[in-house]
Design an enzyme around this catalytic site. Structure first.
Site, PDB file in Angstrom:
ATOM      1  CE  LYS A   1      -3.852   2.338   2.436  1.00  0.00           C
ATOM      2  NZ  LYS A   1      -4.934   1.802   3.327  1.00  0.00           N
TER       3      LYS A   1
ATOM      4  CG  ASP B   1       0.135  10.959  -3.949  1.00  0.00           C
ATOM      5  OD1 ASP B   1      -0.585  10.013  -3.486  1.00  0.00           O
ATOM      6  OD2 ASP B   1       0.752  11.736  -2.876  1.00  0.00           O
TER       7      ASP B   1
ATOM      8  CG  ASP C   1     -14.942   2.190  -0.873  1.00  0.00           C
ATOM      9  OD1 ASP C   1     -15.961   2.636  -0.493  1.00  0.00           O
ATOM     10  OD2 ASP C   1     -13.709   2.649  -0.667  1.00  0.00           O
ATOM     11  CG  ASN C   2     -13.099   1.584   3.050  1.00  0.00           C
ATOM     12  OD1 ASN C   2     -12.326   1.363   2.231  1.00  0.00           O
ATOM     13  ND2 ASN C   2     -13.183   3.148   3.437  1.00  0.00           N
TER      14      ASN C   2
HETATM   15  P1  AMP Z   1     -10.010   4.860   1.337  1.00  0.00           P
HETATM   16  O1  AMP Z   1     -11.043   5.976   1.930  1.00  0.00           O
HETATM   17  O2  AMP Z   1      -8.451   5.261   1.805  1.00  0.00           O
HETATM   18  O3  AMP Z   1     -10.422   3.587   1.612  1.00  0.00           O
HETATM   19  O4  AMP Z   1      -9.689   5.140  -0.192  1.00  0.00           O
HETATM   20  C1  AMP Z   1     -10.858   5.559  -1.241  1.00  0.00           C
HETATM   21  C2  AMP Z   1     -10.324   5.272  -2.534  1.00  0.00           C
HETATM   22  O5  AMP Z   1      -9.477   6.353  -2.776  1.00  0.00           O
HETATM   23  C3  AMP Z   1      -9.797   3.967  -2.890  1.00  0.00           C
HETATM   24  O6  AMP Z   1     -10.104   3.581  -3.989  1.00  0.00           O
HETATM   25  C4  AMP Z   1      -8.479   4.455  -2.696  1.00  0.00           C
HETATM   26  O7  AMP Z   1      -7.519   3.563  -3.550  1.00  0.00           O
HETATM   27  C5  AMP Z   1      -8.065   5.655  -3.251  1.00  0.00           C
HETATM   28  N1  AMP Z   1      -6.975   6.573  -2.652  1.00  0.00           N
HETATM   29  C6  AMP Z   1      -7.021   7.047  -1.329  1.00  0.00           C
HETATM   30  N2  AMP Z   1      -5.806   7.713  -1.328  1.00  0.00           N
HETATM   31  C7  AMP Z   1      -5.266   7.608  -2.513  1.00  0.00           C
HETATM   32  C8  AMP Z   1      -4.089   7.962  -2.990  1.00  0.00           C
HETATM   33  N3  AMP Z   1      -3.061   8.560  -2.396  1.00  0.00           N
HETATM   34  N4  AMP Z   1      -3.843   7.677  -4.490  1.00  0.00           N
HETATM   35  C9  AMP Z   1      -4.622   7.035  -5.026  1.00  0.00           C
HETATM   36  N5  AMP Z   1      -5.542   6.572  -4.584  1.00  0.00           N
HETATM   37  C10 AMP Z   1      -5.995   6.678  -3.397  1.00  0.00           C
HETATM   38 MG    MG Z   2     -10.502   1.864   1.154  1.00  0.00          MG
END
Ligand code: AMP
Ligand code: MG
Length: 499
Positions: free
Chosen positions: A127, A139, A266-267
């Site tokens: 990750k 990014d 998605d989580n």
């Molecule tokens: P999360 O809320 O962390 O579960 O992320 C939600 C979505 O945003 C997922 O599809 C992650 O892969 C994407 N995501 C979060 N942070 C980044 C990042 N820095 N670069 C690319 N994708 C991100």
């Molecule tokens: Mg996520």
């Protein structure tokens, strides 16, 4: 009596003398890549500059039979940095959608995560390893701060007995990334028995690709519910197991005082695991409506809302499964979730925390009144249950930890009465409670101290917290300060999603 047959000795010898794998002979399989190419994006990692080890988890290493000294091997940093491609491994990002804060988003997926494949039933991921097809405008990176949080907390949850993904290790680097300030980039190696999310099903449902939906369900059954492979009613039974596992998971979150913070679909794990650690928090003072994620202005993902939200998320999953499973049957299971599957799981979890070994019908009232009392007396959640674990009828140690002893008194009178129906001795009850109610949980202020030191190049506190997390029920005289009340200025602080 042990059976010393020739085979048994051979098995025993194999288990004892079987040499653990080294990084060199770690061998991956990639069953996810047998699915259609729409399920993933084959992408190479983008290595970080001047990577270095922050921490290695020997407990997680054991799960894949990896030598527990692998953290000392420079190849370990290379593996996490994506410059050492292990045998059989191919790096791919998984595609998924999801309901974020109630709104459907079709274009999510692993935006900063690459899977390496599976070893010994565990799917390994990097990750923070750079952009993928699903990165959108972001990014592909993860900050040292959020990576340490995920690394420590997932290991901690495991040792608290809560289903979770794991983490094998973490590396830092000289690569800089922009968040609210400039931060250092890291990569954490995560492990899970499944990385499929509710949102993975949603993606194929909302794309109208119902053949792919079936393909995914078959894959999930093979990976996570193999006992159902031959079952004619396997899709429905898979759904039932997801409902039950989710109920048990959320009951355990509520019991330990864990606020996830971003319960988007998605989580949500198809195996009922805690996944994607973001702005989570362990409760400090018990605040029922506490919202750890300060981006969540409406409090959708408040501690108190987690059971309701899990029901909502399961409803979204059921909708995505309608091409495969009868809608009414799924609705009946969802009704059961609300009527007794979740409530029973929750009351069972609290009963255990209260040291109650027999079930009485009105325990639910005792538990509900406890929640009200905990909110009203202003007490640290973990400290309350740990102190109660030594309760012997003398209420003064309980009075010492609350701000409103009179309110607690009313509940303790009922607890005394309830204990009189138990058959275990006081000593037996206390012993069981001390193994159920941890002395230490990782609160955000503790993890923050470790992060600030690590950002300055000192990783010792990450190691200290990892060790405390590995033994949450033990007494550690030198870390007594972490077992008490959270310092006033650090209590119930929120965190943002930015990571
Ligand atoms: P999360 O809320 O962390 O579960 O992320 C939600 C979505 O945003 C997922 O599809 C992650 O892969 C994407 N995501 C979060 N942070 C980044 C990042 N820095 N670069 C690319 N994708 C991100
Ligand atoms: Mg996520």
């Amino acid at each position: 009596m042990l059976n010393y047959s020739a085979n048994a000795i051979c098995d025993l010898e194999q288990r004892v003398y079987h040499p653990a794998m080294t990084l060199k002979n770690l061998s991956f399989q990639t069953p996810y890549l047998t699915l259609d190419s729409e399920f993933y994006d084959l992408t190479q990692p983008t290595p970080l500059d001047e990577p270095y080890l922050i921490s290695f988890s020997p407990d997680a290493a054991k799960l894949i039979d990896l030598d527990s000294n692998s953290g000392d091997d420079p190849d370990f940093v290379s593996l996490l940095n994506g410059t050492l491609i292990a045998d059989g491994s191919s790096t791919y990002a998984m595609c998924y959608a999801g309901h974020q804060f109630g709104n459907y988003n079709h274009w999510l997926g692993d935006g900063r995560t690459l899977n390496l494949g599976r070893v010994n039933g565990w799917n390994l991921q990097l990750k923070g390893s750079g952009e993928t097809l699903y990165s959108r405008m972001a990014d592909g990176r993860a900050a040292v701060r959020s990576s340490i949080r995920e690394y420590l907390m997932s290991e901690s949850m495991h040792h608290l007995g809560i289903p979770t993904t794991r983490a094998l290790g973490i590396i830092g680097s000289k690569t800089k990334i922009v968040r609210n300030r400039m931060e250092q980039a890291a990569i954490v190696m995560r492990m899970s028995t499944s990385w499929v999310r509710f949102g993975t099903f949603e993606y194929f449902y909302y794309s109208g690709k119902h053949d792919k939906l079936e393909m995914l369900a078959q894959y999930v059954i093979g990976e996570s519910y193999p006992h159902l492979v031959e079952d004619e009613d396997r899709f429905y039974k898979m759904f039932c197991e997801v409902v039950e596992r989710t109920a048990r998971l959320i009951a355990q979150w509520q019991a330990i005082g864990f606020n996830h913070g971003v319960m988007n679909t998605d989580n949500m794990s198809i195996e009922g695991l805690t996944i994607d650690y973001g702005p989570f928090a362990m409760l400090d003072d018990f605040r029922y409506g506490y919202v750890c994620n300060h981006t969540d202005r409406a409090g959708r993902y408040a501690y108190s809302e987690q059971p309701n939200i899990s029901y909502w998320n399961l409803t979204m999953l059921s909708k995505a499964l309608t091409p495969l499973i009868d809608k009414e049957r799924m609705q009946k299971k969802l009704d059961d979730f609300g009527a007794f599957i979740y409530p029973d799981a929750y009351v069972d979890a609290i009963r255990k925390k209260l040291g109650l070994s027999i079930k009485l019908d009105d325990d639910i009232d005792l538990v509900t009144d406890l929640v009200v009392a905990l909110h009203d007396v202003y007490v640290d959640h973990t400290l309350f249950f740990r102190t109660l674990s030594r309760y012997d009828g003398d209420r003064s140690p309980m009075y010492d930890i609350v701000m409103e002893p009179v309110i607690l008194d009313a509940w303790l009178i009922r607890y005394d009465d309830r204990l009189s129906h138990e058959t275990r001795t006081q000593g037996e009850r206390q012993e069981a409670m001390l193994k159920t109610n941890p002395k230490y949980v990782l609160k955000n202020y503790m993890i923050q101290e470790a992060i600030e030191l690590a950002e300055g190049g000192d990783n010792s506190m990450v190691e200290t917290l990892l060790n405390i997390a590995r033994h949450p029920y033990d007494e550690w005289p030198e870390f007594e300060r972490y077992a008490g009340d959270t310092p006033e200025e650090c209590k119930n602080c929120g965190l943002s999603c930015s990571s």
